[in-house]
Motif scaffolding. Structure first.
Motif, PDB file in Angstrom:
ATOM      1  N   ALA A  38     -13.051  -3.170   3.314  1.00 24.80           N
ATOM      2  CA  ALA A  38     -13.533  -3.829   2.062  1.00 24.80           C
ATOM      3  C   ALA A  38     -12.534  -4.929   1.779  1.00 24.80           C
ATOM      4  N   ILE A  39     -11.312  -4.547   1.805  1.00 27.53           N
ATOM      5  CA  ILE A  39     -10.444  -5.732   1.597  1.00 27.53           C
ATOM      6  C   ILE A  39     -10.318  -6.880   2.490  1.00 27.53           C
ATOM      7  N   LEU A  40     -10.529  -6.402   3.871  1.00 25.15           N
ATOM      8  CA  LEU A  40     -10.785  -7.476   4.861  1.00 25.15           C
ATOM      9  C   LEU A  40     -11.811  -8.220   4.763  1.00 25.15           C
ATOM     10  N   LYS A  41     -12.860  -7.784   4.093  1.00 24.49           N
ATOM     11  CA  LYS A  41     -13.952  -8.576   3.951  1.00 24.49           C
ATOM     12  C   LYS A  41     -13.850  -9.654   2.692  1.00 24.49           C
ATOM     13  N   MET A  52      -7.361  -7.519  -8.139  1.00 28.37           N
ATOM     14  CA  MET A  52      -6.988  -6.307  -8.794  1.00 28.37           C
ATOM     15  C   MET A  52      -7.927  -5.055  -8.244  1.00 28.37           C
ATOM     16  N   LEU A  53      -7.190  -3.876  -7.794  1.00 30.87           N
ATOM     17  CA  LEU A  53      -8.156  -2.599  -7.564  1.00 30.87           C
ATOM     18  C   LEU A  53      -8.000  -1.629  -8.652  1.00 30.87           C
ATOM     19  N   ASP A  54      -9.076  -1.176  -9.268  1.00 34.62           N
ATOM     20  CA  ASP A  54      -8.665   0.231 -10.143  1.00 34.62           C
ATOM     21  C   ASP A  54      -9.122   1.397  -9.697  1.00 34.62           C
ATOM     22  N   GLU A  71      -3.549   8.553  -2.333  1.00 35.25           N
ATOM     23  CA  GLU A  71      -2.845   8.627  -1.001  1.00 35.25           C
ATOM     24  C   GLU A  71      -3.555   7.562  -0.176  1.00 35.25           C
ATOM     25  N   ALA A  72      -4.756   7.067   0.081  1.00 40.07           N
ATOM     26  CA  ALA A  72      -5.106   5.925   0.801  1.00 40.07           C
ATOM     27  C   ALA A  72      -4.346   4.634   0.278  1.00 40.07           C
ATOM     28  N   ILE A  73      -4.337   4.666  -1.048  1.00 40.81           N
ATOM     29  CA  ILE A  73      -3.580   3.466  -1.654  1.00 40.81           C
ATOM     30  C   ILE A  73      -2.244   3.234  -1.259  1.00 40.81           C
ATOM     31  N   ALA A  74      -1.493   4.430  -1.253  1.00 35.61           N
ATOM     32  CA  ALA A  74      -0.223   4.335  -0.627  1.00 35.61           C
ATOM     33  C   ALA A  74      -0.065   3.929   0.845  1.00 35.61           C
ATOM     34  N   MET A  75      -1.047   4.429   1.541  1.00 33.39           N
ATOM     35  CA  MET A  75      -1.083   4.063   2.960  1.00 33.39           C
ATOM     36  C   MET A  75      -1.336   2.390   3.119  1.00 33.39           C
ATOM     37  N   LEU A  76      -2.036   2.030   2.487  1.00 31.18           N
ATOM     38  CA  LEU A  76      -2.618   0.485   2.248  1.00 31.18           C
ATOM     39  C   LEU A  76      -1.308  -0.258   1.793  1.00 31.18           C
ATOM     40  N   GLU A  77      -0.507   0.477   1.091  1.00 34.09           N
ATOM     41  CA  GLU A  77       0.840  -0.334   0.480  1.00 34.09           C
ATOM     42  C   GLU A  77       1.748  -0.337   1.664  1.00 34.09           C
ATOM     43  N   GLN A  78       1.849   0.747   2.281  1.00 32.41           N
ATOM     44  CA  GLN A  78       2.736   0.748   3.349  1.00 32.41           C
ATOM     45  C   GLN A  78       2.493  -0.094   4.489  1.00 32.41           C
ATOM     46  N   ASP A  79       1.133  -0.600   4.770  1.00 30.60           N
ATOM     47  CA  ASP A  79       0.718  -1.409   5.771  1.00 30.60           C
ATOM     48  C   ASP A  79       0.787  -2.736   5.248  1.00 30.60           C
ATOM     49  N   GLY A  80       0.987  -3.047   3.924  1.00 28.47           N
ATOM     50  CA  GLY A  80       1.191  -4.313   3.576  1.00 28.47           C
ATOM     51  C   GLY A  80      -0.127  -5.247   2.723  1.00 28.47           C
ATOM     52  N   PHE A  81      -1.014  -4.504   2.686  1.00 28.79           N
ATOM     53  CA  PHE A  81      -2.437  -4.845   2.062  1.00 28.79           C
ATOM     54  C   PHE A  81      -2.550  -4.978   0.584  1.00 28.79           C
ATOM     55  N   VAL A  82      -1.820  -3.906  -0.117  1.00 30.33           N
ATOM     56  CA  VAL A  82      -1.682  -3.932  -1.590  1.00 30.33           C
ATOM     57  C   VAL A  82      -0.385  -3.514  -2.155  1.00 30.33           C
ATOM     58  N   LYS A  83       0.019  -3.658  -3.137  1.00 33.81           N
ATOM     59  CA  LYS A  83       1.263  -3.315  -3.856  1.00 33.81           C
ATOM     60  C   LYS A  83       0.663  -2.829  -5.255  1.00 33.81           C
ATOM     61  N   THR A  84       1.589  -1.898  -5.750  1.00 33.38           N
ATOM     62  CA  THR A  84       1.589  -1.537  -7.100  1.00 33.38           C
ATOM     63  C   THR A  84       2.468  -2.179  -7.996  1.00 33.38           C
ATOM     64  N   VAL A  85       2.039  -2.839  -9.006  1.00 34.44           N
ATOM     65  CA  VAL A  85       2.802  -3.508 -10.062  1.00 34.44           C
ATOM     66  C   VAL A  85       3.028  -2.698 -11.302  1.00 34.44           C
ATOM     67  N   PRO A  86       4.125  -2.462 -11.707  1.00 30.87           N
ATOM     68  CA  PRO A  86       4.252  -1.726 -12.956  1.00 30.87           C
ATOM     69  C   PRO A  86       3.411  -2.375 -14.231  1.00 30.87           C
ATOM     70  N   ARG A  87       2.734  -1.472 -14.934  1.00 30.06           N
ATOM     71  CA  ARG A  87       1.876  -1.989 -16.192  1.00 30.06           C
ATOM     72  C   ARG A  87       0.859  -2.939 -15.738  1.00 30.06           C
ATOM     73  N   GLY A  89      -1.265  -2.477 -12.391  1.00 30.88           N
ATOM     74  CA  GLY A  89      -2.037  -1.895 -11.505  1.00 30.88           C
ATOM     75  C   GLY A  89      -1.973  -2.155  -9.901  1.00 30.88           C
ATOM     76  N   ILE A  90      -2.955  -2.275  -9.213  1.00 31.13           N
ATOM     77  CA  ILE A  90      -2.961  -2.191  -8.009  1.00 31.13           C
ATOM     78  C   ILE A  90      -3.421  -3.687  -7.673  1.00 31.13           C
ATOM     79  N   VAL A  91      -2.636  -4.562  -6.740  1.00 32.46           N
ATOM     80  CA  VAL A  91      -2.958  -5.801  -6.483  1.00 32.46           C
ATOM     81  C   VAL A  91      -2.998  -6.110  -5.011  1.00 32.46           C
ATOM     82  N   VAL A  92      -4.014  -6.603  -4.515  1.00 25.77           N
ATOM     83  CA  VAL A  92      -4.394  -6.792  -2.991  1.00 25.77           C
ATOM     84  C   VAL A  92      -3.285  -8.099  -2.805  1.00 25.77           C
ATOM     85  N   VAL A  93      -2.404  -7.759  -1.699  1.00 24.39           N
ATOM     86  CA  VAL A  93      -1.398  -8.770  -1.303  1.00 24.39           C
ATOM     87  C   VAL A  93      -1.603 -10.115  -1.092  1.00 24.39           C
TER      88      VAL A  93
END
Length: 241
Positions: A38-41, A52-54, A71-87, A89-93
Motif C-alpha cells: 500500500a505504501i509503495l502505491k 500519517m498511518l493510524d 509488529e509490521a510497523i516495526a518491520m517497516l520502520e526497520q526497512d526505512g519506510f516509516v518512522k514513529t514520531v513521539p506524540r 504517530g506513524i509517518v511514512v518516510v
C-alpha cells in the motif's frame, strides 16, 4: 486506488488498496506485505503535508488485532519506510532532496543495465509493445496538455523497462527506491521544460532497444534518468511551490 494519505479516520476500500488477511495466514508477515504494498502505491510527494498511518484504523481495515500491526510497523520502520514520531504517530518516510537525487542516480544505473539486458534477451514484440504506453500522444495530442494521463504512462514505461530485463535482482533493487523516484517523476513531469523532452527521449530509448543497439540503448536510458536527477538537484526547492 491508494490515496496520498491514510488519516486517523475509518478507512474505506478506495482509501487503501489492501485486502483482508485470511485467518490461517501469518498475521505479522501478511500485515507487513499488505502495508508495504500500500505504501509503495502511495504518492507521498503529492503534498508537503506528512502522510500519517493510524494503527487503530489499519487494524480495523485489515481485520486483525493491533499486535501484528505494531509488529509490521516495526518491520517497516526497520526497512526505512516509516518512522514513529513521539506524540504524533506513524509517518511514512520521505527523503531529502539530496537523498532523492542519489536515488535517481542509482535508478539511472539500474535502468541502463536493464536496457542492456533487454537488447540481448527480450523478444521483438515485447520491445515494440513499449510504444503502446505513448500511442495516445503525438504532435496533435501533446503530453503537456494531458499531464495526468501522460504521468501514468511515464511511470508505467519505466517500470516496464525494469520488468522487461527479466532480472529479479534489478526488480528487487528498484522496488526499494520506486516509491521515492516515482513520486518525484510525477511531480516534475508537469513542468513544461521536462514534459517537452520526455516523450522524444522515451521514443529514442525504444528505438535503440528495437535496433538491438546495446551501447546506445544503455546510454539513452541512463542519460534520460540522469536528466531527472539534474533537474531535481537544480529545482528541488521549487517542487512544492
Amino acid at each position: 486506488m491508494v490515496t496520498q494519505k491514510i488519516s486517523k479516520v475509518p478507512l474505506t476500500e478506495k482509501d487503501i488498496a489492501i485486502v483482508r488477511i485470511a485467518p490461517e495466514a501469518s498475521f505479522k508477515n501478511k500485515a507487513y506485505d499488505a502495508l508495504k504494498e500500500a505504501i509503495l502505491k502511495m504518492d507521498i510527494y503529492a503534498s508537503p503535508e506528512p502522510v500519517m498511518l493510524d494503527e487503530r484504523a489499519l487494524s480495523e481495515h485489515l481485520g486483525v488485532s493491533r499486535t501484528p500491526i505494531r509488529e509490521a510497523i516495526a518491520m517497516l520502520e526497520q526497512d526505512g519506510f516509516v518512522k514513529t514520531v513521539p506524540r504524533r504517530g506513524i509517518v511514512v518516510v520521505r527523503k531529502t532532496k539530496a537523498e532523492i537525487v542519489d536515488m535517481i542516480r542509482a535508478w539511472a544505473a539500474l535502468e541502463s543495465m536493464a536496457a542492456r539486458l533487454i537488447t540481448t534477451t527480450a523478444r521483438k514484440k515485447d520491445i515494440s509493445a513499449l510504444r503502446n504506453f505513448f500511442k495516445d500522444f503525438n504532435k496533435d495530442r501533446l503530453p503537456q496538455d494531458h499531464i495526468a494521463e501522460y504521468s501514468k504512462a511515464n511511470i508505467a514505461f519505466h517500470q516496464a523497462l525494469i520488468s522487461l530485463s527479466e532480472s529479479p535482482v534489478l526488480v528487487d533493487m528498484t522496488n526499494d527506491i520506486l516509491l521515492h523516484v516515482r513520486g518525484y517523476r510525477q511531480l516534475t513531469i508537469g513542468r513544461t521544460d521536462r514534459t517537452a523532452v520526455s516523450l522524444p527521449e522515451h521514443l529514442a530509448i525504444i528505438e535503440a532497444l528495437e535496433e538491438r543497439d546495446t551501447e546506445l540503448a544503455e546510454k539513452r536510458a541512463r542519460d534520460h534518468t540522469l536528466g531527472l536527477a539534474t533537474y531535481v538537484e537544480t529545482h528541488g526547492q521549487e517542487i512544492f511551490t
